[in-house]
Design an enzyme around this catalytic site. Sequence first.
Site, PDB file in Angstrom:
ATOM      1  N   LEU A  15       0.668  -1.346  -0.054  1.00 29.36           N
ATOM      2  CA  LEU A  15       0.040  -0.078  -0.219  1.00 29.36           C
ATOM      3  C   LEU A  15       0.811   0.826  -0.129  1.00 29.36           C
ATOM      4  O   LEU A  15       0.635   2.574  -1.320  1.00 29.36           O
ATOM      5  CB  LEU A  15      -1.032   0.175   0.876  1.00 29.36           C
ATOM      6  CG  LEU A  15      -1.673   1.490   1.273  1.00 29.36           C
ATOM      7  CD1 LEU A  15      -3.079   1.365   0.267  1.00 29.36           C
ATOM      8  CD2 LEU A  15      -2.097   0.671   2.820  1.00 29.36           C
ATOM      9  N   GLY A  17       4.447   1.366  -0.567  1.00 30.65           N
ATOM     10  CA  GLY A  17       5.184   1.600  -1.524  1.00 30.65           C
ATOM     11  C   GLY A  17       5.024   1.944  -2.885  1.00 30.65           C
ATOM     12  O   GLY A  17       5.176   2.535  -3.671  1.00 30.65           O
ATOM     13  N   TYR A 137       5.031  -5.795  17.373  1.00 33.64           N
ATOM     14  CA  TYR A 137       5.416  -4.370  15.994  1.00 33.64           C
ATOM     15  C   TYR A 137       5.818  -3.037  15.809  1.00 33.64           C
ATOM     16  O   TYR A 137       6.997  -2.679  16.021  1.00 33.64           O
ATOM     17  CB  TYR A 137       4.495  -4.075  14.764  1.00 33.64           C
ATOM     18  CG  TYR A 137       3.680  -3.731  13.990  1.00 33.64           C
ATOM     19  CD1 TYR A 137       4.837  -4.329  13.064  1.00 33.64           C
ATOM     20  CD2 TYR A 137       3.451  -2.234  14.013  1.00 33.64           C
ATOM     21  CE1 TYR A 137       4.487  -3.123  12.251  1.00 33.64           C
ATOM     22  CE2 TYR A 137       3.487  -1.389  12.772  1.00 33.64           C
ATOM     23  CZ  TYR A 137       4.343  -1.975  11.391  1.00 33.64           C
ATOM     24  OH  TYR A 137       4.163  -1.435  10.715  1.00 33.64           O
ATOM     25  N   ASN A 166      -3.076   5.966   9.808  1.00 34.85           N
ATOM     26  CA  ASN A 166      -3.286   4.438   9.235  1.00 34.85           C
ATOM     27  C   ASN A 166      -3.914   5.266   8.116  1.00 34.85           C
ATOM     28  O   ASN A 166      -4.471   6.187   7.609  1.00 34.85           O
ATOM     29  CB  ASN A 166      -5.026   4.359  10.071  1.00 34.85           C
ATOM     30  CG  ASN A 166      -4.845   4.118  11.694  1.00 34.85           C
ATOM     31  OD1 ASN A 166      -4.485   3.023  11.282  1.00 34.85           O
ATOM     32  ND2 ASN A 166      -4.720   5.261  12.387  1.00 34.85           N
ATOM     33  N   LEU A 167      -3.017   3.952   6.916  1.00 36.47           N
ATOM     34  CA  LEU A 167      -3.290   4.914   5.908  1.00 36.47           C
ATOM     35  C   LEU A 167      -4.767   3.889   4.690  1.00 36.47           C
ATOM     36  O   LEU A 167      -4.519   3.066   5.237  1.00 36.47           O
ATOM     37  CB  LEU A 167      -1.868   4.223   4.734  1.00 36.47           C
ATOM     38  CG  LEU A 167      -0.768   4.691   5.101  1.00 36.47           C
ATOM     39  CD1 LEU A 167       0.691   3.651   4.926  1.00 36.47           C
ATOM     40  CD2 LEU A 167      -0.272   5.884   5.495  1.00 36.47           C
ATOM     41  N   TRP A 203     -16.123  -5.490  15.246  1.00 37.41           N
ATOM     42  CA  TRP A 203     -15.574  -5.087  15.843  1.00 37.41           C
ATOM     43  C   TRP A 203     -15.486  -4.038  16.664  1.00 37.41           C
ATOM     44  O   TRP A 203     -14.971  -3.274  16.419  1.00 37.41           O
ATOM     45  CB  TRP A 203     -13.699  -5.353  15.658  1.00 37.41           C
ATOM     46  CG  TRP A 203     -13.732  -7.325  15.281  1.00 37.41           C
ATOM     47  CD1 TRP A 203     -14.298  -7.982  14.554  1.00 37.41           C
ATOM     48  CD2 TRP A 203     -12.486  -7.918  15.843  1.00 37.41           C
ATOM     49  NE1 TRP A 203     -13.995  -9.104  14.617  1.00 37.41           N
ATOM     50  CE2 TRP A 203     -12.275  -9.055  15.066  1.00 37.41           C
ATOM     51  CE3 TRP A 203     -11.369  -7.437  16.718  1.00 37.41           C
ATOM     52  CZ2 TRP A 203     -11.998  -9.899  15.485  1.00 37.41           C
ATOM     53  CZ3 TRP A 203     -10.043  -8.746  16.322  1.00 37.41           C
ATOM     54  CH2 TRP A 203     -10.583 -10.113  16.296  1.00 37.41           C
ATOM     55  N   ARG A 210      -9.971   6.995  15.071  1.00 35.79           N
ATOM     56  CA  ARG A 210      -8.111   6.681  14.526  1.00 35.79           C
ATOM     57  C   ARG A 210      -8.885   7.978  13.326  1.00 35.79           C
ATOM     58  O   ARG A 210      -9.946   8.304  13.168  1.00 35.79           O
ATOM     59  CB  ARG A 210      -8.909   5.587  13.259  1.00 35.79           C
ATOM     60  CG  ARG A 210      -8.828   4.293  14.532  1.00 35.79           C
ATOM     61  CD  ARG A 210      -7.386   3.997  15.079  1.00 35.79           C
ATOM     62  NE  ARG A 210      -7.391   2.609  15.826  1.00 35.79           N
ATOM     63  CZ  ARG A 210      -7.508   3.451  16.965  1.00 35.79           C
ATOM     64  NH1 ARG A 210      -7.878   4.350  17.995  1.00 35.79           N
ATOM     65  NH2 ARG A 210      -7.368   1.925  17.871  1.00 35.79           N
TER      66      ARG A 210
HETATM   67  N1  LIG Z   1      -1.429   0.937   6.460  1.00 39.62           N
HETATM   68  C1  LIG Z   1      -0.697   1.027   7.048  1.00 39.62           C
HETATM   69  O1  LIG Z   1      -1.965   1.740   7.491  1.00 39.62           O
HETATM   70  C2  LIG Z   1      -0.080   1.869   7.564  1.00 39.62           C
HETATM   71  C3  LIG Z   1       0.024   2.425   8.481  1.00 39.62           C
HETATM   72  C4  LIG Z   1       1.302   4.013   8.846  1.00 39.62           C
HETATM   73  C5  LIG Z   1       2.405   3.399   8.173  1.00 39.62           C
HETATM   74  N2  LIG Z   1       2.600   1.915   7.480  1.00 39.62           N
HETATM   75  C6  LIG Z   1       3.821   1.333   7.594  1.00 39.62           C
HETATM   76  O2  LIG Z   1       3.861   1.436   5.637  1.00 39.62           O
HETATM   77  C7  LIG Z   1       5.003   0.577   5.883  1.00 39.62           C
HETATM   78  C8  LIG Z   1       4.694  -0.546   4.605  1.00 39.62           C
HETATM   79  O3  LIG Z   1       2.982  -1.094   5.081  1.00 39.62           O
HETATM   80  P1  LIG Z   1       2.274  -1.283   3.908  1.00 39.62           P
HETATM   81  O4  LIG Z   1       0.617  -1.160   4.628  1.00 39.62           O
HETATM   82  O5  LIG Z   1       2.609  -0.617   2.802  1.00 39.62           O
HETATM   83  O6  LIG Z   1       1.650  -2.807   3.868  1.00 39.62           O
HETATM   84  P2  LIG Z   1       1.880  -3.903   2.646  1.00 39.62           P
HETATM   85  O7  LIG Z   1       0.971  -3.969   1.983  1.00 39.62           O
HETATM   86  O8  LIG Z   1       1.760  -5.078   3.603  1.00 39.62           O
HETATM   87  O9  LIG Z   1       3.596  -3.835   1.933  1.00 39.62           O
HETATM   88  C9  LIG Z   1       4.295  -4.286   2.927  1.00 39.62           C
HETATM   89  C10 LIG Z   1       5.214  -4.728   1.504  1.00 39.62           C
HETATM   90  O10 LIG Z   1       6.385  -5.314   2.191  1.00 39.62           O
HETATM   91  C11 LIG Z   1       7.338  -6.523   1.221  1.00 39.62           C
HETATM   92  N3  LIG Z   1       7.257  -7.029   1.864  1.00 39.62           N
HETATM   93  C12 LIG Z   1       7.384  -8.146   3.359  1.00 39.62           C
HETATM   94  N4  LIG Z   1       8.052  -8.842   3.687  1.00 39.62           N
HETATM   95  C13 LIG Z   1       8.987  -8.564   2.772  1.00 39.62           C
HETATM   96  C14 LIG Z   1      10.521  -9.272   2.934  1.00 39.62           C
HETATM   97  N5  LIG Z   1      10.515 -10.629   3.946  1.00 39.62           N
HETATM   98  N6  LIG Z   1      11.339  -9.155   2.114  1.00 39.62           N
HETATM   99  C15 LIG Z   1      10.707  -8.129   0.953  1.00 39.62           C
HETATM  100  N7  LIG Z   1       9.596  -7.424   0.808  1.00 39.62           N
HETATM  101  C16 LIG Z   1       8.911  -7.835   1.856  1.00 39.62           C
HETATM  102  C17 LIG Z   1       5.618  -7.152   0.661  1.00 39.62           C
HETATM  103  O11 LIG Z   1       5.859  -8.042  -0.325  1.00 39.62           O
HETATM  104  P3  LIG Z   1       4.536  -9.270  -0.188  1.00 39.62           P
HETATM  105  O12 LIG Z   1       3.308  -8.522  -0.077  1.00 39.62           O
HETATM  106  O13 LIG Z   1       5.104  -9.730  -1.318  1.00 39.62           O
HETATM  107  O14 LIG Z   1       5.059  -9.976   0.535  1.00 39.62           O
HETATM  108  C18 LIG Z   1       4.859  -4.688   0.510  1.00 39.62           C
HETATM  109  O15 LIG Z   1       5.592  -5.236  -0.652  1.00 39.62           O
HETATM  110  C19 LIG Z   1       5.018  -0.105   7.555  1.00 39.62           C
HETATM  111  O16 LIG Z   1       6.326  -0.525   8.074  1.00 39.62           O
HETATM  112  C20 LIG Z   1       4.098  -0.273   8.041  1.00 39.62           C
HETATM  113  O17 LIG Z   1       4.911   0.772   9.219  1.00 39.62           O
HETATM  114  C21 LIG Z   1       1.177   1.358   7.344  1.00 39.62           C
END
Ligand SMILES: NC(=O)c1ccc[n+]([C@@H]2O[C@H](COP(=O)([O-])OP(=O)(O)OC[C@H]3O[C@@H](n4cnc5c(N)ncnc54)[C@H](OP(=O)(O)O)[C@@H]3O)[C@@H](O)[C@H]2O)c1
Length: 328
Positions: A15, A17, A137, A166-167, A203, A210
């Site tokens: 999400l 990236g 985490y 929260n994204l 839930w 939020r």
């Molecule tokens: N979502 C939110 O609400 C939110 C809010 C605040 C901050 N963030 C931060 O944003 C960052 C990304 O979150 P997101 O929501 O974008 O998560 P996400 O959608 O689950 O994306 C995570 C990415 O990391 C990759 N990944 C996971 N484990 C890996 C590994 N061992 N090697 C290589 N790639 C790996 C995943 O690839 P695969 O899917 O192929 O495993 C995916 O591309 C995190 O640090 C999170 O704390 C997110």
Amino acid sequence: MNPDTRIYVAGHSGLAGSAITRALTARGYKKLVLRTHKELDLTDRAGVRAFFEKERPDHVYLAAAKVGGIMANFELPADFVYLNLAIQNNVIEESRRAEVQRLLFLGSVCIYPRECPQPIKEEYLLTGPLEFTNRPYAIAKIAGIEMCWAYNRQYGTRYLAAMPNNLYGPGDNYDLEHSHVLPAFIRKFHEAKASGAKSVTLWGTGKPRREMLHSDDMADACVAMMELPDADFDKLVANDAKLPQPPLINIGWGQDYTIKELADRVREVVGFRGDIKWDSSKPDGTPRKLLDISRMKALGWSPRISLDNGLRGAYQDFLARFATRAKE
Ligand SMILES: NC(=O)c1ccc[n+]([C@@H]2O[C@H](COP(=O)([O-])OP(=O)(O)OC[C@H]3O[C@@H](n4cnc5c(N)ncnc54)[C@H](OP(=O)(O)O)[C@@H]3O)[C@@H](O)[C@H]2O)c1
């Protein structure tokens, strides 16, 4: 901005990236270095070292992480601490060895104490106990901030930690057991509408508050920071060892809603006409997490995407990518 900057976006399919990759492409960066999880497992130290030695990126956005909602954090606490520590240890250390010029580490609002004064300022880090449900985490993410700070002091690197709230947005995870609040609501209301259900059970009590930020707003903020001139970027990464301030910056929308209000908004966007029931036997999580975004605003950045517009786009994305599969 130099369009030839070599930029590695770790986690570009996720999400956060994917939004950063869109923002970089839209701004004309031509040399993005991308690897899927399958191509490069970031917990594999040797693989990460070989990648950095070969590709030698100038900038790194660290948006790869093991991420999930309350249930996933509750069921897989060891994965959440181990995998996140391994990913960030490898990427941060190998960035240093490969002389990466700037790195942006993404963390999350759960790094702040559970009972923080609101809105949450960056200096509240490590001032009180964390929320239990996602502590493994959060502790991994706090270690990542500490690493950025320590590397800046010891090695003179320019590593910045950004904490978005929260994204939500295109490319979200709609798996009911592992998703965050808004994508879970989108899927539940959509499925209830499709099946003609009279009510949806959600839930918790609906009372926690939020703040939601669209992933494209978050990405704009990240890229804007990484494009700052050296003098301004250095103020953010605070390389002065005497300054007791980690290189940490909040990114948020600036306003929050109760979970109940969010559920009502999603129900409306999805067009579900039934009732909402609350299962208060399930955990609520932290009561409130509103970020103070004054530091970010002082840089001239403000979010642009309203909740209603963002939700409409997110629902279209869900329909395009998941609706057929979700019905199966
Ligand atoms: N979502 C939110 O609400 C939110 C809010 C605040 C901050 N963030 C931060 O944003 C960052 C990304 O979150 P997101 O929501 O974008 O998560 P996400 O959608 O689950 O994306 C995570 C990415 O990391 C990759 N990944 C996971 N484990 C890996 C590994 N061992 N090697 C290589 N790639 C790996 C995943 O690839 P695969 O899917 O192929 O495993 C995916 O591309 C995190 O640090 C999170 O704390 C997110």
